[in-house]
Design a protein around this motif. Sequence first.
Motif, PDB file in Angstrom:
ATOM      1  N   LEU A 258       0.825  -1.210   0.000  1.00  0.00           N
ATOM      2  CA  LEU A 258       0.000   0.000   0.000  1.00  0.00           C
ATOM      3  C   LEU A 258       0.863   1.266   0.000  1.00  0.00           C
ATOM      4  N   LYS A 259       1.881   1.264   0.844  1.00  0.00           N
ATOM      5  CA  LYS A 259       2.702   2.454   1.028  1.00  0.00           C
ATOM      6  C   LYS A 259       3.694   2.666  -0.117  1.00  0.00           C
ATOM      7  N   GLU A 265      -2.123   7.451  -0.555  1.00  0.00           N
ATOM      8  CA  GLU A 265      -1.879   8.698   0.185  1.00  0.00           C
ATOM      9  C   GLU A 265      -2.414   8.652   1.605  1.00  0.00           C
ATOM     10  N   ASN A 266      -3.615   8.110   1.797  1.00  0.00           N
ATOM     11  CA  ASN A 266      -4.246   8.087   3.120  1.00  0.00           C
ATOM     12  C   ASN A 266      -4.927   6.744   3.330  1.00  0.00           C
ATOM     13  N   VAL A 267      -4.900   6.247   4.560  1.00  0.00           N
ATOM     14  CA  VAL A 267      -5.640   5.032   4.893  1.00  0.00           C
ATOM     15  C   VAL A 267      -6.526   5.316   6.109  1.00  0.00           C
ATOM     16  N   ALA A 268      -7.734   4.746   6.077  1.00  0.00           N
ATOM     17  CA  ALA A 268      -8.680   4.870   7.193  1.00  0.00           C
ATOM     18  C   ALA A 268      -9.214   3.476   7.495  1.00  0.00           C
ATOM     19  N   PRO A 269      -8.387   2.617   8.105  1.00  0.00           N
ATOM     20  CA  PRO A 269      -8.766   1.219   8.285  1.00  0.00           C
ATOM     21  C   PRO A 269      -9.774   1.019   9.412  1.00  0.00           C
ATOM     22  N   GLY A 270     -10.585  -0.014   9.257  1.00  0.00           N
ATOM     23  CA  GLY A 270     -11.551  -0.372  10.294  1.00  0.00           C
ATOM     24  C   GLY A 270     -11.902  -1.832  10.194  1.00  0.00           C
ATOM     25  N   HIS A 271     -12.949  -2.226  10.920  1.00  0.00           N
ATOM     26  CA  HIS A 271     -13.537  -3.564  10.876  1.00  0.00           C
ATOM     27  C   HIS A 271     -12.473  -4.655  10.955  1.00  0.00           C
ATOM     28  N   ALA A 279      -1.747  -0.888  14.053  1.00  0.00           N
ATOM     29  CA  ALA A 279      -0.466  -0.386  14.556  1.00  0.00           C
ATOM     30  C   ALA A 279       0.560  -0.259  13.435  1.00  0.00           C
ATOM     31  N   ALA A 280       0.626  -1.277  12.558  1.00  0.00           N
ATOM     32  CA  ALA A 280       1.601  -1.249  11.467  1.00  0.00           C
ATOM     33  C   ALA A 280       1.295  -0.139  10.472  1.00  0.00           C
ATOM     34  N   LEU A 281       0.029   0.061  10.161  1.00  0.00           N
ATOM     35  CA  LEU A 281      -0.356   1.127   9.235  1.00  0.00           C
ATOM     36  C   LEU A 281      -0.096   2.504   9.830  1.00  0.00           C
ATOM     37  N   LYS A 282      -0.377   2.649  11.134  1.00  0.00           N
ATOM     38  CA  LYS A 282      -0.122   3.933  11.797  1.00  0.00           C
ATOM     39  C   LYS A 282       1.366   4.269  11.753  1.00  0.00           C
ATOM     40  N   LYS A 283       2.204   3.272  11.969  1.00  0.00           N
ATOM     41  CA  LYS A 283       3.652   3.493  11.945  1.00  0.00           C
ATOM     42  C   LYS A 283       4.118   3.869  10.537  1.00  0.00           C
ATOM     43  N   ALA A 284       3.558   3.204   9.529  1.00  0.00           N
ATOM     44  CA  ALA A 284       3.990   3.440   8.152  1.00  0.00           C
ATOM     45  C   ALA A 284       3.454   4.750   7.583  1.00  0.00           C
TER      46      ALA A 284
END
Length: 349
Positions: A258-259, A265-271, A279-284
Amino acid sequence: MKHRGPLLIAAGISSLISIAAPARAAAPESRSQITILYDAFGNDPSMSKDWGFSALVEIAGKRILFDTGNNADIFAANVKAKGVDLKTLDFVVLSHRHSDHMAGLNYVLSVNPTVKIYAPKEGFGIYGSSLPSSFYRKDESLPPEMRYYGGAPPQIMKFGAAWQEANFELIDKTTEIAPGMTLIALVSDTPGTKELKELSLAINTAEGVVLVVGCSHPGIERIVEAAAAINPKIHLIAGGFHLVAASDEIIAKAVAALKDTFKVENVAPGHCTGEPTFAALKKAFGGQYLYAGLGTALPIGTDTGSDMRRGEGPALQQDDLTTYRRLARREDPFGILQARRLRTKASQL
């Protein structure tokens, strides 16, 4: 002097027009945002957390309900808590047939019985389907009373939907359903959900593609690859990435794709994205990680970033974490038990 009256009237009308015109010009534009209506984490005390997903997408003058959650009563209460008017929906998208994405449809139809509903087309499915009668083998040696349809079946056999009167349009391939709005249709090849058909919504905006995903059973990378064929610039991905039971290695691979590969550009993960993946997406992604808990409204489109709530948002409380993990173990649509079986088998080799 005898013409003064009409002149005064004309002047008055002209004055009213000049006052009214700016008022029309100043009318507020429709909102462009994604509002999370159903999920198992969040910080809105007026809404109830439960495993499942639903989001209201408002963009380009359209109001789209994407999935309907796991429980009709909870979905109805959350919709009311956010003041969402389901009567004014343009259409509904049901990403796939799992109950945690479609159970609230009963409530939607009680409010708006004629709304257009897009769902995956399957050979034999809950949304209704049809098959040519040539699909089954025939034996002409049997007497008519032992043969289907007395030996004279219709050319096309139609099968009923769970919602018989609903206005379904079934999608079997990637289709543009409105200008700039495309339903990406893919099929899962993952053990546990093999052959499951799923729809994702790709909206092509001036900033790039806004991609809304339900559970990403076919694989988040495959879905993003299909969206990139519409526009290689992926502005935002929101929804479930289906990594709730994935290993650290699989998570790292998906995040890197993804990165680094797709340059999202932006991710808004859920579910079903999963806590380790959060945690991994927030760090990246850092500041381009958008908190999307229950009740969150994510601005999208031309005003994206103006007042967007970024980062992880409020920390999950212990009861939230307990609920989230308990719900994740309740069934196995995410391959949790399958992954454990594979690990056990590998350890015995």
